[in-house]
Design a protein around this motif. Structure first.
Motif, PDB file in Angstrom:
ATOM      1  N   GLU A  92     -13.320  64.418  11.552  1.00  0.00           N
ATOM      2  CA  GLU A  92     -11.943  63.824  12.868  1.00  0.00           C
ATOM      3  C   GLU A  92     -11.587  66.001  12.526  1.00  0.00           C
ATOM      4  OE1 GLU A  92      -8.402  62.058  11.374  1.00  0.00           O
ATOM      5  OE2 GLU A  92      -9.397  61.657  10.567  1.00  0.00           O
ATOM      6  N   TYR A  93     -11.619  66.620  11.800  1.00  0.00           N
ATOM      7  CA  TYR A  93     -11.189  67.940  11.077  1.00  0.00           C
ATOM      8  C   TYR A  93     -11.737  68.895  11.131  1.00  0.00           C
ATOM      9  CZ  TYR A  93      -7.004  65.315   9.623  1.00  0.00           C
ATOM     10  OH  TYR A  93      -5.854  65.183   9.576  1.00  0.00           O
ATOM     11  N   TRP A  94     -13.215  68.930  11.164  1.00  0.00           N
ATOM     12  CA  TRP A  94     -14.491  69.019  12.067  1.00  0.00           C
ATOM     13  C   TRP A  94     -13.768  70.699  13.424  1.00  0.00           C
ATOM     14  CZ3 TRP A  94     -20.028  66.983  11.618  1.00  0.00           C
ATOM     15  CH2 TRP A  94     -20.443  66.160  10.392  1.00  0.00           C
ATOM     16  N   GLY A  95     -14.212  71.967  13.010  1.00  0.00           N
ATOM     17  CA  GLY A  95     -14.193  72.772  14.285  1.00  0.00           C
ATOM     18  C   GLY A  95     -12.766  73.160  13.631  1.00  0.00           C
ATOM     19  N   ASN A  96     -11.833  73.223  12.521  1.00  0.00           N
ATOM     20  CA  ASN A  96     -10.609  73.640  12.513  1.00  0.00           C
ATOM     21  C   ASN A  96     -10.718  75.298  12.034  1.00  0.00           C
ATOM     22  OD1 ASN A  96      -8.899  72.324  14.503  1.00  0.00           O
ATOM     23  ND2 ASN A  96      -9.524  70.338  13.236  1.00  0.00           N
ATOM     24  N   GLY A  97     -11.969  76.003  11.354  1.00  0.00           N
ATOM     25  CA  GLY A  97     -11.738  76.399  10.028  1.00  0.00           C
ATOM     26  C   GLY A  97     -11.982  76.388   8.832  1.00  0.00           C
ATOM     27  N   ILE A  98     -11.484  74.719   8.424  1.00  0.00           N
ATOM     28  CA  ILE A  98     -11.131  74.430   6.889  1.00  0.00           C
ATOM     29  C   ILE A  98     -12.759  74.974   6.008  1.00  0.00           C
ATOM     30  CG2 ILE A  98     -10.729  72.317   5.470  1.00  0.00           C
ATOM     31  CD1 ILE A  98     -10.007  71.160   7.782  1.00  0.00           C
ATOM     32  N   GLY A  99     -13.656  74.361   6.791  1.00  0.00           N
ATOM     33  CA  GLY A  99     -14.932  74.762   5.867  1.00  0.00           C
ATOM     34  C   GLY A  99     -15.463  75.987   5.551  1.00  0.00           C
TER      35      GLY A  99
ATOM     36  N   ASN B 173      -1.568  67.484   7.278  1.00  0.00           N
ATOM     37  CA  ASN B 173      -1.086  66.711   7.469  1.00  0.00           C
ATOM     38  C   ASN B 173      -0.334  65.894   6.375  1.00  0.00           C
ATOM     39  OD1 ASN B 173      -0.178  67.261  10.160  1.00  0.00           O
ATOM     40  ND2 ASN B 173      -1.937  66.451  10.658  1.00  0.00           N
ATOM     41  N   GLU B 174       0.062  66.512   4.566  1.00  0.00           N
ATOM     42  CA  GLU B 174       0.158  65.804   3.775  1.00  0.00           C
ATOM     43  C   GLU B 174      -0.891  64.721   3.347  1.00  0.00           C
ATOM     44  OE1 GLU B 174       4.042  64.345   3.402  1.00  0.00           O
ATOM     45  OE2 GLU B 174       4.973  66.539   4.653  1.00  0.00           O
ATOM     46  N   LYS B 175      -1.570  65.570   3.886  1.00  0.00           N
ATOM     47  CA  LYS B 175      -3.180  64.530   3.251  1.00  0.00           C
ATOM     48  C   LYS B 175      -4.887  65.944   3.140  1.00  0.00           C
ATOM     49  CE  LYS B 175      -6.798  61.675   6.119  1.00  0.00           C
ATOM     50  NZ  LYS B 175      -7.507  61.153   7.013  1.00  0.00           N
ATOM     51  N   ILE B 176      -5.442  65.422   2.092  1.00  0.00           N
ATOM     52  CA  ILE B 176      -6.541  65.641   1.811  1.00  0.00           C
ATOM     53  C   ILE B 176      -7.170  65.303   2.848  1.00  0.00           C
ATOM     54  CG2 ILE B 176      -8.739  66.249  -0.058  1.00  0.00           C
ATOM     55  CD1 ILE B 176      -6.089  65.900  -2.085  1.00  0.00           C
ATOM     56  N   VAL B 177      -7.559  66.538   3.663  1.00  0.00           N
ATOM     57  CA  VAL B 177      -8.793  66.514   4.437  1.00  0.00           C
ATOM     58  C   VAL B 177     -10.062  67.161   4.219  1.00  0.00           C
ATOM     59  CG1 VAL B 177      -7.167  66.507   6.498  1.00  0.00           C
ATOM     60  CG2 VAL B 177      -8.080  68.639   6.124  1.00  0.00           C
ATOM     61  N   GLY B 178     -10.326  68.403   3.013  1.00  0.00           N
ATOM     62  CA  GLY B 178     -11.657  68.619   2.637  1.00  0.00           C
ATOM     63  C   GLY B 178     -11.506  69.528   1.042  1.00  0.00           C
ATOM     64  N   PHE B 179     -12.288  69.854   0.284  1.00  0.00           N
ATOM     65  CA  PHE B 179     -12.605  70.137  -0.626  1.00  0.00           C
ATOM     66  C   PHE B 179     -13.522  70.688  -1.228  1.00  0.00           C
ATOM     67  CE2 PHE B 179     -13.718  66.097  -1.421  1.00  0.00           C
ATOM     68  CZ  PHE B 179     -15.152  66.104  -2.305  1.00  0.00           C
TER      69      PHE B 179
END
Length: 181
Positions: free
Chosen positions: A107-114, A77-83
């Motif tokens: 709030e973004y845990w559980g979405n496979g980002i990590g 959503n055009e926002k950095i949520v992890g790095f």
């Protein structure tokens, strides 16, 4: 070093993983500060070892120029949520390895980002002749340990009574490594 942007769609969330650019610096400073306050899985408490915009600009610049460094961001959503960041070593005897670290907003845990930041970092390492990736993880971060093991990492050692958390108790840090070749 830089990578080609990748698109992901997990649990109804669309996000990208891409190399960090200097214009990300101010947002990275804010995200890191927020993440440090959301979990005790990291080394820092909120506000400790603060990196401001200029500090992140310098890291991004260096990481894009050094062949065994990689700085990735996850953007939703055009926002950095992890790095995540892979940092190599300039010393010849240790030039075959990198150290990996990761942060994702709660709030973004559980979405496979990590997981996807990790996989892109592994792809980077494997395709650039890096023979070892190391990381440190708090013993209570069971989900992260499982993710690392699923991606070829193994426990190399334990730093006993390494951290004191808010409950006043000591916790161990697990040293993990993944070998390529």
């Amino acid at each position: 070093m830089r990578i080609k942007q990748k698109d992901f769609y997990v649990n109804g969330l669309s996000y990208i993983v891409r190399s960090a650019v200097e214009k990300d610096a101010i947002n990275l400073s804010k995200v890191r500060l927020q993440v440090d306050g959301e979990t005790e899985n990291l080394d820092r408490e909120k506000g400790e070892a603060y990196i401001d915009e200029s500090g992140f600009k310098q890291l991004i610049k260096e990481d894009s120029e050094i062949h065994n460094n990689l700085f990735l961001v996850a953007e939703a959503n055009e926002k950095i949520v992890g790095f995540s960041r892979c940092e190599g070593n300039k010393l010849k005897r240790m030039s075959h390895k990198i150290e990996f670290g990761i942060c994702v907003l709660k709030e973004y845990w559980g979405n496979g980002i990590g997981k996807n930041l990790l996989k892109e970092s592994i792809n980077f390492a494997d395709s650039n002749g890096i023979k070892k990736i190391t990381l440190k993880v708090l013993e209570t971060n069971i989900q992260a340990i499982k993710l690392y093991e699923e991606n070829g990492f193994e426990v190399e050692g334990i730093l006993k009574r390494d951290k004191i958390l808010s409950d006043g108790n000591f916790y161990n840090t697990i040293l993990m490594g993944r070998f390529n070749g």
